[in-house]
Design an enzyme around this catalytic site. Structure first.
Site, PDB file in Angstrom:
ATOM      1  N   ASP A  53       0.581  -1.245  -0.024  1.00  0.00           N
ATOM      2  CA  ASP A  53       0.077   0.116   0.035  1.00  0.00           C
ATOM      3  C   ASP A  53       1.034   1.337  -0.338  1.00  0.00           C
ATOM      4  O   ASP A  53       2.025   1.286   0.328  1.00  0.00           O
ATOM      5  CB  ASP A  53      -1.009  -0.121   1.197  1.00  0.00           C
ATOM      6  CG  ASP A  53      -1.957  -1.079   1.149  1.00  0.00           C
ATOM      7  OD1 ASP A  53      -2.011  -1.539   0.171  1.00  0.00           O
ATOM      8  OD2 ASP A  53      -2.269  -1.476   2.402  1.00  0.00           O
ATOM      9  N   TYR A 111       6.622 -10.113   7.289  1.00  0.00           N
ATOM     10  CA  TYR A 111       6.397  -8.555   7.379  1.00  0.00           C
ATOM     11  C   TYR A 111       6.796  -8.108   8.630  1.00  0.00           C
ATOM     12  O   TYR A 111       6.603  -9.006   9.840  1.00  0.00           O
ATOM     13  CB  TYR A 111       4.920  -8.079   7.148  1.00  0.00           C
ATOM     14  CG  TYR A 111       4.443  -8.176   5.753  1.00  0.00           C
ATOM     15  CD1 TYR A 111       4.345  -7.116   5.105  1.00  0.00           C
ATOM     16  CD2 TYR A 111       3.589  -9.553   5.528  1.00  0.00           C
ATOM     17  CE1 TYR A 111       3.723  -7.206   3.697  1.00  0.00           C
ATOM     18  CE2 TYR A 111       3.241  -9.304   4.091  1.00  0.00           C
ATOM     19  CZ  TYR A 111       3.248  -8.137   3.291  1.00  0.00           C
ATOM     20  OH  TYR A 111       2.813  -8.361   2.144  1.00  0.00           O
TER      21      TYR A 111
END
Length: 246
Positions: A53, A111
Site C-alpha cells: 500500500d 512482514y
C-alpha cells in the site's frame, strides 16, 4: 527470452504503493518499469510478489520481468543504481528459469510492523513507526499473537469486500519484541489478505490498550465481519521483509 528476478528495497513514504497507476507516476512498479524501458527499449511489465500500500516499505520485495536484452546482469545492476531514485534499490538481480513467476510461485511472506511507545515522538523514525503512546498490556498482546497463529479464515481481518478465492491463510509466526522505544512485531505466513497485517495489528493494539477483549478474536473468526475487528493501523510502520520461494 530471458527471465530476470529482482530483489528490491524501497522507502515507501513518497509513493502511492507498489502497483502502477494511470493517474500518478509515484509508484514503485512504475518507476522501475520506466528505467527498464530506458535500459532495454522494450515496453515491459514487471510482476511483483504482491502489492504494498501507499507508504508501506520493503526490504525484500521480489519481482520478475522478461526481456530480449543481451545486457549482462552486472550492466543491468549498474543501470538501476545510476537511474533509479535513491529510495528504490535493486539489492539483487538474477536470471531465473522461464517459468518463474514472482507472484504465483511465492510460498509465503514475512512482514514487520513497528510501534513507537514513548510519549515523545522521534524526529527520525516517524515515517517508519506508528506513534502509539497508550499504556499497553504486553501479556495480553502476546496472548493475542498466540491466538492468531495457525490456519484460519481471516476474511474478518481483511479489507476484502468479498472473494471467490479461499480466504484461509496460515500464520506460522506472530512475535513481539521490544527494541528500545519501539515494539517490533513479526508476521510470517503463507500469504496475507488485503490489509490483513494492518488490521491484525490494530486488533492486537486495542487488546493491549484494554479497549477490546481477547475473546473478540474467536468471535471474528466465527462471524467473519470486518467491522468487528480493530482499526486499520497506518501504513508507515509496515515493512515487507521477505518473500519466500521453494
Amino acid at each position: 527470452m530471458r527471465n530476470i528476478k529482482l530483489t528490491i528495497e524501497y522507502d515507501g513514504k513518497r509513493y502511492s504503493g507498489w502497483q502502477r497507476l494511470g493517474n500518478t507516476d509515484k509508484t514503485i512498479q512504475g518507476k522501475i518499469e520506466n528505467i527498464i524501458f530506458q535500459m532495454t527499449e522494450e515496453k515491459i511489465e514487471i510482476i511483483g510478489s504482491g502489492r504494498t500500500d501507499a507508504g508501506t516499505h520493503a526490504r525484500g520485495q521480489v519481482a520478475n520481468f522478461k526481456t530480449n536484452s543481451t545486457m549482462s546482469l552486472a550492466e543491468m545492476q549498474a543501470f538501476f543504481i545510476q537511474y533509479l531514485p535513491r529510495d528504490i534499490v535493486i539489492k539483487k538481480i538474477e536470471e531465473v528459469p522461464e517459468r518463474f513467476h514472482a507472484r504465483y510461485n511465492c510460498t509465503g511472506k514475512k512482514y514487520s510492523y513497528y510501534i513507537w511507545t514513548a510519549d515523545t515522538p522521534s524526529a527520525f523514525d516517524y515515517h517508519y513507526v506508528y506513534q502509539y503512546p497508550e499504556k499497553l498490556d504486553m501479556k495480553k498482546m502476546q496472548t493475542a499473537c498466540d491466538k492468531l497463529v495457525g490456519t484460519h479464515d481471516f476474511i474478518g481481518f481483511s479489507a476484502l469486500k468479498k472473494s471467490k478465492k479461499s480466504t484461509t491463510r496460515t500464520i506460522k509466526e506472530l512475535s513481539m519484541v521490544r527494541e528500545g522505544d519501539k515494539l517490533h512485531f513479526t508476521f510470517v505466513g503463507d500469504g496475507f489478505l488485503y490489509k490483513m497485517v494492518r488490521i491484525l495489528m490494530g486488533t492486537i493494539l486495542e487488546i493491549g490498550a484494554g479497549t477490546r477483549d481477547l475473546s473478540s478474536i474467536d468471535d471474528i473468526f466465527e462471524n467473519k465481519v470486518r467491522q468487528d475487528a480493530g482499526e486499520t493501523v497506518p501504513s508507515q510502520g509496515l515493512f515487507l521483509d521477505e518473500a519466500y520461494y521453494n
